[in-house]
Design an enzyme around this catalytic site. Sequence first.
Site, PDB file in Angstrom:
ATOM      1  NE  ARG A 163      -1.866 -14.986   2.188  1.00 40.80           N
ATOM      2  CZ  ARG A 163      -2.600 -16.042   2.490  1.00 40.80           C
ATOM      3  NH1 ARG A 163      -2.202 -16.899   3.416  1.00 40.80           N
ATOM      4  NH2 ARG A 163      -3.738 -16.248   1.865  1.00 40.80           N
ATOM      5  CD  GLU A 168      -5.393  23.139   8.529  1.00 39.43           C
ATOM      6  OE1 GLU A 168      -5.652  23.867   9.501  1.00 39.43           O
ATOM      7  OE2 GLU A 168      -6.264  22.683   7.753  1.00 39.43           O
ATOM      8  CD  GLN A 212       5.400  -7.971 -13.908  1.00 36.63           C
ATOM      9  OE1 GLN A 212       4.847  -8.852 -14.559  1.00 36.63           O
ATOM     10  NE2 GLN A 212       6.247  -7.128 -14.447  1.00 36.63           N
TER      11      GLN A 212
END
Length: 388
Positions: free
Chosen positions: A274, A248, A285
């Site tokens: 954008r 798991e 940056q």
Amino acid sequence: MGYTLMLSIDEKCEEFRNFGHEVLSEDVEERDRRGAKDPSDWMGLWQSAAHKGVLGINMPQQFGGEGRSFTDSFQALHSLGEGCRDNGMLLGLNGQLWAMQHSISVFGNEHQKAKWLPALVDGEAVCAHAVTETNSGSDVTGIRATAEKTKYGYRLNGEKIWIGMAPAADVAQVFAITNPDHGAWGMSAFIVDLKSPGVSKSAPYDKSGHRTVPTGKLTFEDVEIPDESLLGSEGSGHAIFNQSIAWERSFIFSSHLGAMKRQLDETVLFARDRAPNGKPIINNQTVSNRIADMQVRYEISRLLIENAAREIDAGVKNRMTPSVVKLSVAEALLENALQAQRIRGASGYLTGECERMVRDMAGTITLGGTSDIQRLLISAYQKGAVRT
């Protein structure tokens, strides 16, 4: 289920990716809002995933699976996550595959395999992994549920909490004490039919994330189970748990990692598009550094799970690997979700996929053993130089 001619792994990945996008992502925002109280919200999708081969990807072919390697299975499940926007469904499917089905496949006798694996692989039955109790989680030595030997089998009593799929499960892998005087070796594992008298299930919990599949409580009150319910031998429950939780922890986030890749790609596109004042924010940056770190976390996570798969395929046993994978991948999933939200600004705070990813990925650092528990385990292996 089953295939007379298996697809190549590349074809399988493409099939899973398309299926995740076209089928499993359907109405996910509304289903997330409603939660998983009504099985009709998710059961049809679960069965569709089973029929597509998700729950049989590396199960033995004689029980309806495809018998693929761990490495190929990870690739296919990663692709499923790239297409699927329902992280709850991905968690439920991977949880059953790695924690429950593998335990039955490896530790079950031929009767148990024939009885349960075809139904689980085909989606006819849902299985829960019933370990956690009020005072026992990753440390199973605190388990208080008991299975008292009787003339015809065992009498099971106890309560299990925070159990994925429990409210809708048909069968559970239950861990209980059969000999309290033997410490860790007094625990046994059972495959329990949840239609048995004395079994009760709670309503689904209200959760902040992974809301599209249920989590709840199982209560066992003088439940009579036959000898054939015993998985492995009496007293082997601790060893079975260690193996099932290792599978798991190593692979349950296989599909979440695909979702992480999709989120990264979409974040890059957002930052390119954008452009306040005509300047794309990806040229900032701070933003580009965040995206670079997201890429690094994704690449490291993928390499860690691939390494775990290669080790198992090669027969290598390294007890530290599952904890390293669980710790690193869970933390990376959450951090990338938070960074994607930061980059989107106010729009990332609106209800929708971005905030849902944060809620879903917040749960990954807890389920299957918290990040703090994984650090303790890694430290313990280092102190003892354990590599078995």
